[in-house]
Structures are given as structure tokens and as C-alpha cells.
Motif scaffolding. Structure first.
Motif, PDB file in Angstrom:
ATOM      1  N   TRP A 150      63.839  17.613  39.677  1.00 55.77           N
ATOM      2  CA  TRP A 150      64.991  16.726  39.667  1.00 55.77           C
ATOM      3  C   TRP A 150      64.820  15.599  38.702  1.00 55.77           C
ATOM      4  O   TRP A 150      63.741  15.191  38.518  1.00 55.77           O
ATOM      5  CB  TRP A 150      65.016  15.945  41.088  1.00 55.77           C
ATOM      6  CG  TRP A 150      65.406  16.744  42.585  1.00 55.77           C
ATOM      7  CD1 TRP A 150      64.581  17.672  43.107  1.00 55.77           C
ATOM      8  CD2 TRP A 150      66.846  16.439  42.824  1.00 55.77           C
ATOM      9  NE1 TRP A 150      65.825  18.053  44.062  1.00 55.77           N
ATOM     10  CE2 TRP A 150      66.940  17.689  44.060  1.00 55.77           C
ATOM     11  CE3 TRP A 150      67.845  15.839  42.581  1.00 55.77           C
ATOM     12  CZ2 TRP A 150      68.333  17.521  44.681  1.00 55.77           C
ATOM     13  CZ3 TRP A 150      69.148  15.695  43.376  1.00 55.77           C
ATOM     14  CH2 TRP A 150      69.067  16.679  44.513  1.00 55.77           C
ATOM     15  N   ASN A 199      67.914   8.744  38.657  1.00 58.19           N
ATOM     16  CA  ASN A 199      69.330   7.782  38.316  1.00 58.19           C
ATOM     17  C   ASN A 199      69.139   7.385  37.026  1.00 58.19           C
ATOM     18  O   ASN A 199      70.035   6.697  36.406  1.00 58.19           O
ATOM     19  CB  ASN A 199      69.684   6.988  39.588  1.00 58.19           C
ATOM     20  CG  ASN A 199      68.763   5.795  39.824  1.00 58.19           C
ATOM     21  OD1 ASN A 199      67.593   6.095  39.256  1.00 58.19           O
ATOM     22  ND2 ASN A 199      69.422   4.852  40.342  1.00 58.19           N
ATOM     23  N   SER A 221      72.376  23.231  36.468  1.00 56.08           N
ATOM     24  CA  SER A 221      71.902  21.970  37.030  1.00 56.08           C
ATOM     25  C   SER A 221      73.294  21.654  37.788  1.00 56.08           C
ATOM     26  O   SER A 221      74.514  22.004  37.613  1.00 56.08           O
ATOM     27  CB  SER A 221      71.685  20.998  35.769  1.00 56.08           C
ATOM     28  OG  SER A 221      72.719  20.771  34.951  1.00 56.08           O
ATOM     29  N   CYS A 257      69.477  20.572  47.655  1.00 56.54           N
ATOM     30  CA  CYS A 257      69.382  21.617  46.553  1.00 56.54           C
ATOM     31  C   CYS A 257      68.735  22.603  46.757  1.00 56.54           C
ATOM     32  O   CYS A 257      67.294  22.669  46.636  1.00 56.54           O
ATOM     33  CB  CYS A 257      68.938  20.723  45.224  1.00 56.54           C
ATOM     34  SG  CYS A 257      69.148  21.693  43.600  1.00 56.54           S
ATOM     35  N   HIS A 274      82.196   7.945  38.736  1.00 57.28           N
ATOM     36  CA  HIS A 274      82.026   8.689  40.208  1.00 57.28           C
ATOM     37  C   HIS A 274      82.581   8.022  41.391  1.00 57.28           C
ATOM     38  O   HIS A 274      82.886   8.695  42.206  1.00 57.28           O
ATOM     39  CB  HIS A 274      80.334   8.605  40.242  1.00 57.28           C
ATOM     40  CG  HIS A 274      79.722   9.647  39.303  1.00 57.28           C
ATOM     41  ND1 HIS A 274      79.463   9.529  37.984  1.00 57.28           N
ATOM     42  CD2 HIS A 274      79.273  11.036  39.655  1.00 57.28           C
ATOM     43  CE1 HIS A 274      78.764  10.637  37.751  1.00 57.28           C
ATOM     44  NE2 HIS A 274      78.568  11.496  38.700  1.00 57.28           N
ATOM     45  N   GLU A 316      73.453   8.702  39.633  1.00 62.89           N
ATOM     46  CA  GLU A 316      73.425  10.381  39.503  1.00 62.89           C
ATOM     47  C   GLU A 316      72.235  10.840  39.712  1.00 62.89           C
ATOM     48  O   GLU A 316      71.217  10.299  38.727  1.00 62.89           O
ATOM     49  CB  GLU A 316      74.225  10.546  38.274  1.00 62.89           C
ATOM     50  CG  GLU A 316      74.748  11.956  38.272  1.00 62.89           C
ATOM     51  CD  GLU A 316      75.460  12.449  37.075  1.00 62.89           C
ATOM     52  OE1 GLU A 316      76.533  12.668  37.279  1.00 62.89           O
ATOM     53  OE2 GLU A 316      74.914  12.485  35.850  1.00 62.89           O
ATOM     54  N   TYR A 317      71.937  11.737  40.638  1.00 65.47           N
ATOM     55  CA  TYR A 317      70.782  12.394  40.640  1.00 65.47           C
ATOM     56  C   TYR A 317      71.004  13.914  40.247  1.00 65.47           C
ATOM     57  O   TYR A 317      71.809  14.347  40.738  1.00 65.47           O
ATOM     58  CB  TYR A 317      69.947  12.296  41.779  1.00 65.47           C
ATOM     59  CG  TYR A 317      69.450  10.962  42.412  1.00 65.47           C
ATOM     60  CD1 TYR A 317      68.055  10.604  42.393  1.00 65.47           C
ATOM     61  CD2 TYR A 317      70.381   9.839  42.532  1.00 65.47           C
ATOM     62  CE1 TYR A 317      67.546   9.202  42.411  1.00 65.47           C
ATOM     63  CE2 TYR A 317      69.968   8.585  43.073  1.00 65.47           C
ATOM     64  CZ  TYR A 317      68.466   8.237  42.758  1.00 65.47           C
ATOM     65  OH  TYR A 317      68.125   7.246  43.208  1.00 65.47           O
ATOM     66  N   THR A 318      70.157  14.369  39.309  1.00 68.34           N
ATOM     67  CA  THR A 318      70.500  15.905  38.881  1.00 68.34           C
ATOM     68  C   THR A 318      69.168  16.902  39.209  1.00 68.34           C
ATOM     69  O   THR A 318      68.130  16.466  38.889  1.00 68.34           O
ATOM     70  CB  THR A 318      70.470  15.671  37.121  1.00 68.34           C
ATOM     71  OG1 THR A 318      71.526  14.960  36.898  1.00 68.34           O
ATOM     72  CG2 THR A 318      70.818  17.150  36.646  1.00 68.34           C
ATOM     73  N   CYS A 319      69.766  17.989  39.582  1.00 67.31           N
ATOM     74  CA  CYS A 319      68.885  18.873  40.233  1.00 67.31           C
ATOM     75  C   CYS A 319      69.023  20.121  39.095  1.00 67.31           C
ATOM     76  O   CYS A 319      70.061  20.665  38.789  1.00 67.31           O
ATOM     77  CB  CYS A 319      69.101  19.550  41.737  1.00 67.31           C
ATOM     78  SG  CYS A 319      68.279  20.868  42.078  1.00 67.31           S
ATOM     79  N   LYS A 320      67.818  20.510  38.685  1.00 69.15           N
ATOM     80  CA  LYS A 320      67.717  21.629  37.655  1.00 69.15           C
ATOM     81  C   LYS A 320      66.899  22.681  38.079  1.00 69.15           C
ATOM     82  O   LYS A 320      65.881  22.739  38.708  1.00 69.15           O
ATOM     83  CB  LYS A 320      67.303  20.850  36.297  1.00 69.15           C
ATOM     84  CG  LYS A 320      68.120  20.027  35.604  1.00 69.15           C
ATOM     85  CD  LYS A 320      67.599  19.727  34.127  1.00 69.15           C
ATOM     86  CE  LYS A 320      68.981  18.832  33.393  1.00 69.15           C
ATOM     87  NZ  LYS A 320      68.368  18.872  31.973  1.00 69.15           N
ATOM     88  N   SER A 376      74.739  17.896  40.035  1.00 69.39           N
ATOM     89  CA  SER A 376      74.332  16.361  40.207  1.00 69.39           C
ATOM     90  C   SER A 376      74.993  16.071  41.397  1.00 69.39           C
ATOM     91  O   SER A 376      75.938  16.329  41.987  1.00 69.39           O
ATOM     92  CB  SER A 376      75.001  15.698  38.950  1.00 69.39           C
ATOM     93  OG  SER A 376      74.352  15.901  37.714  1.00 69.39           O
ATOM     94  N   THR A 377      74.277  14.785  41.906  1.00 69.13           N
ATOM     95  CA  THR A 377      74.599  14.225  43.280  1.00 69.13           C
ATOM     96  C   THR A 377      74.692  12.760  42.873  1.00 69.13           C
ATOM     97  O   THR A 377      73.884  12.038  42.584  1.00 69.13           O
ATOM     98  CB  THR A 377      73.669  14.293  44.426  1.00 69.13           C
ATOM     99  OG1 THR A 377      73.519  15.814  44.738  1.00 69.13           O
ATOM    100  CG2 THR A 377      74.098  13.619  45.602  1.00 69.13           C
TER     101      THR A 377
END
Length: 288
Positions: free
Chosen positions: A218, A221, A267, A206, A10, A254-258, A269-270
Motif C-alpha cells: 500500500w 495519502n 493498482s 484490497c 474525489h 487517496e490510498y493506493t493498493c498495488k 485507489s481508495t
């Protein structure tokens, strides 16, 4: 080990993006990682870092700027009743606000947006707010004849404005598609990566659209679902954004929004990189 490789991948992506936008941030990132500087830099290296603090701060991390990284398409012809998605990617310091405007004379709308942003910048903290890349999607679920025209993506970071090339949307009235009452979930706003100061409160966007309204959640990490009972510093806001208070170095990752609706799941990711403040850096370097 997997997490280390993931973070490195990343960071390399972020370095490449910044090299295009404002120049490579690698020296800055090395300065902001205390464990790196303490372990891997000798005394002569520390002296060099002391001298480099000012030049590094001029590399695009403190100056205000806004860039369009990816324009929406130049033109698009669609049938009446069809669904349209226009995508735009931007980056800026501070993290940009993204707007979509329409019409043959966008100057007035841009001026109004700029004025609003300038008024907001007068009441916010002068502390560095971070740098971010943001992706925005403009959705028309059921195209009508009056939707025809020019569409622009506008990125605003304080008083810095960037405007995309115009998209010419043409509506073919000889073709008609039946509008679907159920609309698939679409993530219309998110951030691909974000630099932010430690010990501050940040928001990772998001936003989702769809009919019926999709369920949004969410992952942190470490891949765990964020909830009030297990994450005291993390809050999923009503609009879908993730708020993190008292940002720490351990929050990097990494943070994931679904979003889910029926049998459909999407989804994004940030990647979040916490940065030390100037005072922390100078204290760390001077004490070495």
C-alpha cells in the motif's frame, strides 16, 4: 495545491455517487470539517448549522441501506477452459459485505447470508461505522461445463440486502481453450471511497488473486510506501487489507493498493474521508 485539487475532485465524485444512491451528502461534509465551519461560517451561519444537525443526520448517513451501483453483465458465453471475470459495484451504510452466489434458487443462499450478517450486527458496536463504495470481481480461472448457470452479486449492510440482476453464464462445449497455469494478478475486492469516524479503527479492503500469489503493498495519502517502521497506525493485514487505527483528519486522501507478479503490476485507489463524531460536532458548534 495539487493535493487540494485532488481532494476536491474525489469529493465531487463522492457527492455525485451519493446523489444517485441516497441524496447529496455535501451539507453533511461541510458540518464534519471543523476548519471549514470555523473559518467560513459566521454566527448566523452557526445558528443555522445547529438547527440543521438533525435534518442532515437523516440524509442517508445514519440509516442502514445497501445498493447495487453496477450490475455484472446480463449474459456471457465462453469456451471451456477460458477465464471469466464478473464485476459488481455496491455501496452501503455500514460498508457492505459483498458475496457471489450461483444457482437457479438463490433465495436460500441469500437468507443464509442475511442471517449471518444479522447475527454479526448483534455483537458489533452501535457506533456509526461509515459509508463506502465497494467493487468486487468474481473470477473463474479455468471454466468448466459445470460452471454454467446463473451468477448473482449480493451486497449486505447489516440486515439490508441488495441483489444484482442475474448473469447467465453459458459454456460453449464446442469450443475449448487451454487453461493457463500461470494466472495474472487480479484485484478482486477494493473500496473506491470510504467515510469513517475519526478516532476509530477502520479497514480498507484490497484482496488479490493470481498464480503465483502476487506481492501486495500500500501507498499512503502522501504516496509513501506503508511499512511497520514508518507507519505506527497503519497495518497491512495478511489478506491484503489496510488497517488504520485512531483515524485522524490528516489521514484524509487517496490510498493506493498495488499488486505485482512478474512484469505485471495493477493498482486501485481508495479515497478516505474522516468524519467528526456527533459529540465533537456539537461541542465545536456550541463553543463557536
Amino acid at each position: 495545491m495539487r493535493l487540494c485539487f485532488l481532494n476536491l475532485a474525489h469529493l465531487l465524485v463522492i457527492v455525485a455517487a451519493f446523489d444517485i444512491a441516497v441524496g447529496s451528502p455535501l451539507p453533511f461534509m461541510l458540518l464534519t470539517n471543523a476548519s471549514y465551519t470555523r473559518t467560513n461560517v459566521d454566527q448566523s451561519g452557526m445558528n443555522r448549522l445547529k438547527a440543521d444537525i438533525k435534518p442532515v443526520k437523516k440524509s442517508g448517513f445514519t440509516s442502514t441501506w445497501s445498493r447495487i451501483l453496477q450490475n455484472p453483465p446480463d449474459s456471457l458465453e465462453v469456451a471451456v477452459g477460458s477465464r471469466v471475470e464478473l464485476q459488481c459495484e455496491v455501496a452501503g451504510n455500514p460498508p457492505p459485505q459483498v458475496y457471489w452466489i450461483t444457482g437457479n434458487e438463490p433465495e436460500r443462499q441469500i437468507q443464509e447470508l442475511t442471517t449471518r450478517a444479522q447475527e454479526g450486527s448483534n455483537i458489533i458496536s452501535t457506533e456509526w461505522e461509515g459509508v463506502s463504495q465497494v467493487s468486487s470481481t468474481y473470477v473463474i480461472d479455468c471454466v468448466r461445463v459445470e460452471d454454467q448457470g446463473l451468477k448473482y452479486c449480493v451486497s449486505i449492510s447489516k440486515d439490508e440486502v441488495a441483489v444484482s440482476a442475474a448473469t447467465v453464464l453459458l459454456v460453449n462445449t464446442t469450443r475449448t481453450t487451454e487453461c493457463n497455469k500461470e494466472r495474472q494478478p487480479t484485484i478482486v475486492l477494493h473500496s473506491a471511497w470510504r467515510f469513517a469516524l475519526q478516532q476509530t479503527t477502520i479497514i480498507l479492503p484490497c484482496r488479490a488473486a493470481g498464480q503465483p500469489a502476487p506481492y501486495l503493498f500500500w501507498l499512503d495519502n502522501t504516496g509513501k510506501t506503508i511499512s511497520p517502521t514508518t507507519h505506527t497506525r497503519h497495518t497491512v493485514l495478511p489478506n491484503g487489507d489496510l488497517q488504520i487505527t485512531d483515524l485522524e483528519w490528516s489521514d484524509m486522501g487517496e490510498y493506493t493498493c498495488k499488486v505485482q507478479s512478474g512484469y505485471t503490476e495493477k493498482s486501485v485507489s481508495t479515497f478516505l474521508y474522516p468524519v467528526r463524531s456527533d459529540s465533537d460536532e456539537r461541542q465545536m458548534i456550541n463553543s463557536a
